[in-house]
Enzyme design. Structure first.
Site, PDB file in Angstrom:
ATOM      1  N   HIS A 111      14.421 -10.730  30.592  1.00  0.00           N
ATOM      2  CA  HIS A 111      13.664 -11.896  30.118  1.00  0.00           C
ATOM      3  C   HIS A 111      14.196 -13.133  30.825  1.00  0.00           C
ATOM      4  O   HIS A 111      15.364 -13.505  30.675  1.00  0.00           O
ATOM      5  CB  HIS A 111      13.831 -12.035  28.601  1.00  0.00           C
ATOM      6  CG  HIS A 111      12.903 -13.019  27.972  1.00  0.00           C
ATOM      7  ND1 HIS A 111      13.035 -14.386  28.127  1.00  0.00           N
ATOM      8  CD2 HIS A 111      11.807 -12.840  27.170  1.00  0.00           C
ATOM      9  CE1 HIS A 111      12.084 -14.992  27.448  1.00  0.00           C
ATOM     10  NE2 HIS A 111      11.325 -14.085  26.857  1.00  0.00           N
ATOM     11  N   CYS A 126       0.860  -1.174   0.000  1.00  0.00           N
ATOM     12  CA  CYS A 126       0.000   0.000   0.000  1.00  0.00           C
ATOM     13  C   CYS A 126       0.900   1.229   0.000  1.00  0.00           C
ATOM     14  O   CYS A 126       2.012   1.180  -0.520  1.00  0.00           O
ATOM     15  CB  CYS A 126      -0.949  -0.012   1.197  1.00  0.00           C
ATOM     16  SG  CYS A 126      -0.125  -0.163   2.785  1.00  0.00           S
TER      17      CYS A 126
END
Length: 617
Positions: A539, A27
């Site tokens: 993490h 697009c």
């Protein structure tokens, strides 16, 4: 200057090459992939490519955000159309339908934009007195602009057929049938006309979308059936003939009129909403239009918009709401550009503001708003206030493109301008007063703490400037280089530079004073932001998200202010190992790009909580 060929090659590799690509188009700002298996794509690697500004996954599409240069990158991609075999059959019907609609209309956006902007240009020339409606030049250019919409059934037929992997020109043929001038004349003659003894409904198909969608979709089954039963010697000639002969009566007698009827009901429903709940309807669209852009779902509104324009000749919901989203993005970028101290971020902000005013918001949305996060609230509040005003003033427009260049085409230029200014002022003020200096990237990069490099555990051979911040360890354990961990996202440094720690205890403490900016589902990871703007990801373990929180305990909440040394998370190493997962804790500075470097600051391989761990320059 961006190397389009290199970027296209890198994206091609990281999405899984041709065998993983079912469909790709673009697009105004993004490459839109439909992948056979999205898990095979290196999402973090793509995000970190120079020239990629963001990544959106959802509703069956894998969208790589490039910006205005997207068409140049797309042109360099290898021809991979339809080479991948789908493996995500469990995707919901709604997601697949939305993906199908977006995939069909996305290739047409450039045509619609060209026709729409030409209409705007003609309106401006007419208002300025340069051209009048009776001038030959005006008449010719007006017909040129109308061609983009009159032939939408032809363009759409081609796009739908390509999406369904049948002959795209056969799809164009079906679209052309609906708008064939000779057939239109026959349908409108007195007494009408019949096919096989059945009267064909006199329906106008100009700029219609549903009749073509339905007809080409059904024809794809006829096409494949003919392909299956016909011998190879006659397949080339008879396959398209059978498809057209079968679909024509169905299209003209049933599917076409049905599609137009459904489209009219949709248009009437939207008109009912705006006439009876106008302020609330446009308020909602103004507030959340950019969130639709963020997810890439704004393209699914195209058929609704075209139906409304074909039925009433104007739109009073979608384009006006999108215009307010552009006003909010331009305001945020202008405020951010003025406040930012970093030269590069200033340039991005100011250029994105101009781009937003012209009608393309992705550079502003991904380059400024989402990076700063806080302006999202101002964007929603400003869009809602402007939408309420638009609704009260019954603002509408005949154009299909949201752009401030098209402002003279609105039903009331004065009220459209006032509504846009309301949105602009609120979004600007919110960004100006709520976003602090520490929220901006690089605003503090030049500051130097008084602690010398030797005291930070960093030799002068490794540093040419003073240490901005020393991050202490959030736990006890043995340090491990990130590059030696078994998680590709961390070992490749795609998530930023940092270090890993093999834990010897079960508690994560705050490595600095600041705030909690993200807590991941399952409590296995946490995002923190320091008072000086360092963004840190901690993490726990590798693939431990699969434990669904079974081994983790959260001690704080998202948005909480934290002090250095404060307990944040607890985890059970034995449970993690028993489930077959690595318990290594990864610690990365996710906004590494905002700094000169991030290096280890500890002198030994053993580290304790609150001891020096990383030095950020």
């Amino acid at each position: 200057m961006m190397d389009y060929k290199q970027l296209a090659a890198e994206i091609y590799e990281k999405v899984g090459r041709g065998e993983n690509i079912q469909h790709v188009t673009h697009c105004a700002t993004r490459l839109r992939f439909t992948l056979a298996d999205e898990s095979k794509a290196d999402s973090e690697g793509i995000k970190n490519l120079k020239g990629v500004t963001g990544l959106v996954q959802g509703n069956g599409q894998y969208q790589v955000i490039i910006g205005p240069d997207v068409s140049s990158v797309y042109a360099q991609l290898p021809n991979t159309e339809g080479s991948g075999e789908a493996s995500n059959k469990d995707t919901s019907i709604v997601s697949r339908l939305l993906d199908f609609i977006a995939g069909c209309f996305t290739p047409m956006i450039a045509i619609i934009a060209a026709g729409g902007m030409l209409q705007v240009a003609l309106s401006l020339l007419q208002l300025s007195g340069i051209l009048v409606e009776t001038d030959d030049t005006y008449l010719v250019l007006y017909q040129v602009s109308q061609a983009a919409f009159f032939f939408i059934p032809v363009f759409l037929g081609n796009s739908v057929a390509k999406r369904l992997k049948i002959d795209p020109f056969l799809g164009s043929y079906v679209g052309a049938i609906f708008i064939m001038p000779g057939l239109t004349t026959l349908l409108s003659q007195e007494g009408g006309i019949s096919l096989f003894g059945m009267t064909i409904p006199n329906v106008s198909y100009n700029a219609s979308v549903l009749p073509v969608l339905l007809s080409v979709w059904l024809m794809s089954y006829v096409y494949r059936f003919a392909d299956k039963i016909l011998p190879k010697s006659v397949k080339f000639i008879l396959r398209p003939l059978i498809a057209i002969i079968v679909i024509t009566p169905l299209a003209l007698l049933i599917l076409g009129p049905l599609g137009v009827t459904i489209g009219n009901y949709v248009a009437e429903f939207l008109n009912y909403l705006t006439n009876n709940f106008g302020p609330l309807a446009v308020l909602f669209m103004g507030a959340f239009s950019q969130l639709l852009v963020m997810t890439g779902m704004h393209t699914t509104l195209t058929p609704i918009l075209l139906t409304s324009l074909a039925t009433y000749g104007y739109d009073n919901l979608i384009v006006p709401g999108m215009l307010l989203g552009l006003a909010a993005e331009a305001a945020i970028c202008l405020a951010a550009g003025i406040k930012a101290k970093d030269t590069e971020f200033k340039q991005v902000s100011f250029s994105s503001a101009i781009t937003a005013l012209m009608g393309v918001s992705e550079p502003a949305l991904y380059g400024v708003t989402l990076r700063l996060k806080k302006p999202i609230v101002g964007m929603i509040l400003g869009g809602a206030a402007g939408g309420l005003y638009f609704g009260l003033m019954s603002i509408n427009t005949p154009v299909v493109i949201a752009s401030f260049v098209a402002l003279p085409s609105y039903s009331s230029v004065l009220h459209a301008t006032i509504g846009s200014l309301i949105t602009f002022v609120i979004a600007f003020a919110y960004t100006w007063f709520v976003v602090k200096d520490s929220d901006f990237p690089n605003n503090n990069v030049a500051s130097v703490v008084s602690e010398p490099a030797e005291e930070a555990g960093v030799s002068e051979n490794n540093v040419t400037k003073g240490v901005e911040t020393v991050i202490v360890s959030p736990l006890n354990g043995e340090t491990v280089p990130l590059t030696e961990t078994n998680d590709q996202a961390f070992s490749s440094l795609a998530l930023g530079k940092g270090i890993a720690v093999k834990p010897s205890d079960d508690t994560i403490v705050a490595p600095f004073s600041g705030k909690v900016t993200a807590i991941f589902p399952g409590n296995h990871a946490i995002g923190l932001t320091s008072e000086t703007g360092i963004e840190l990801l901690i993490h726990i373990g590798i693939d431990t998200v699969n434990l669904e929180g079974a081994a983790f305990e959260r001690l704080i909440n998202d948005g909480d202010a934290i002090n250095q040394g404060q307990a944040l998370l607890r985890f059970d190493t034995e449970k993690i190992k028993a489930a077959g997962y690595d318990d290594t804790v990864m610690i990365t500075v996710t906004n590494t790009a905002n700094y000169l470097d991030v290096i280890p600051a500890n002198e030994t391989s053993t580290v304790k909580a609150n001891e020096k761990l990383l030095a950020v320059f």
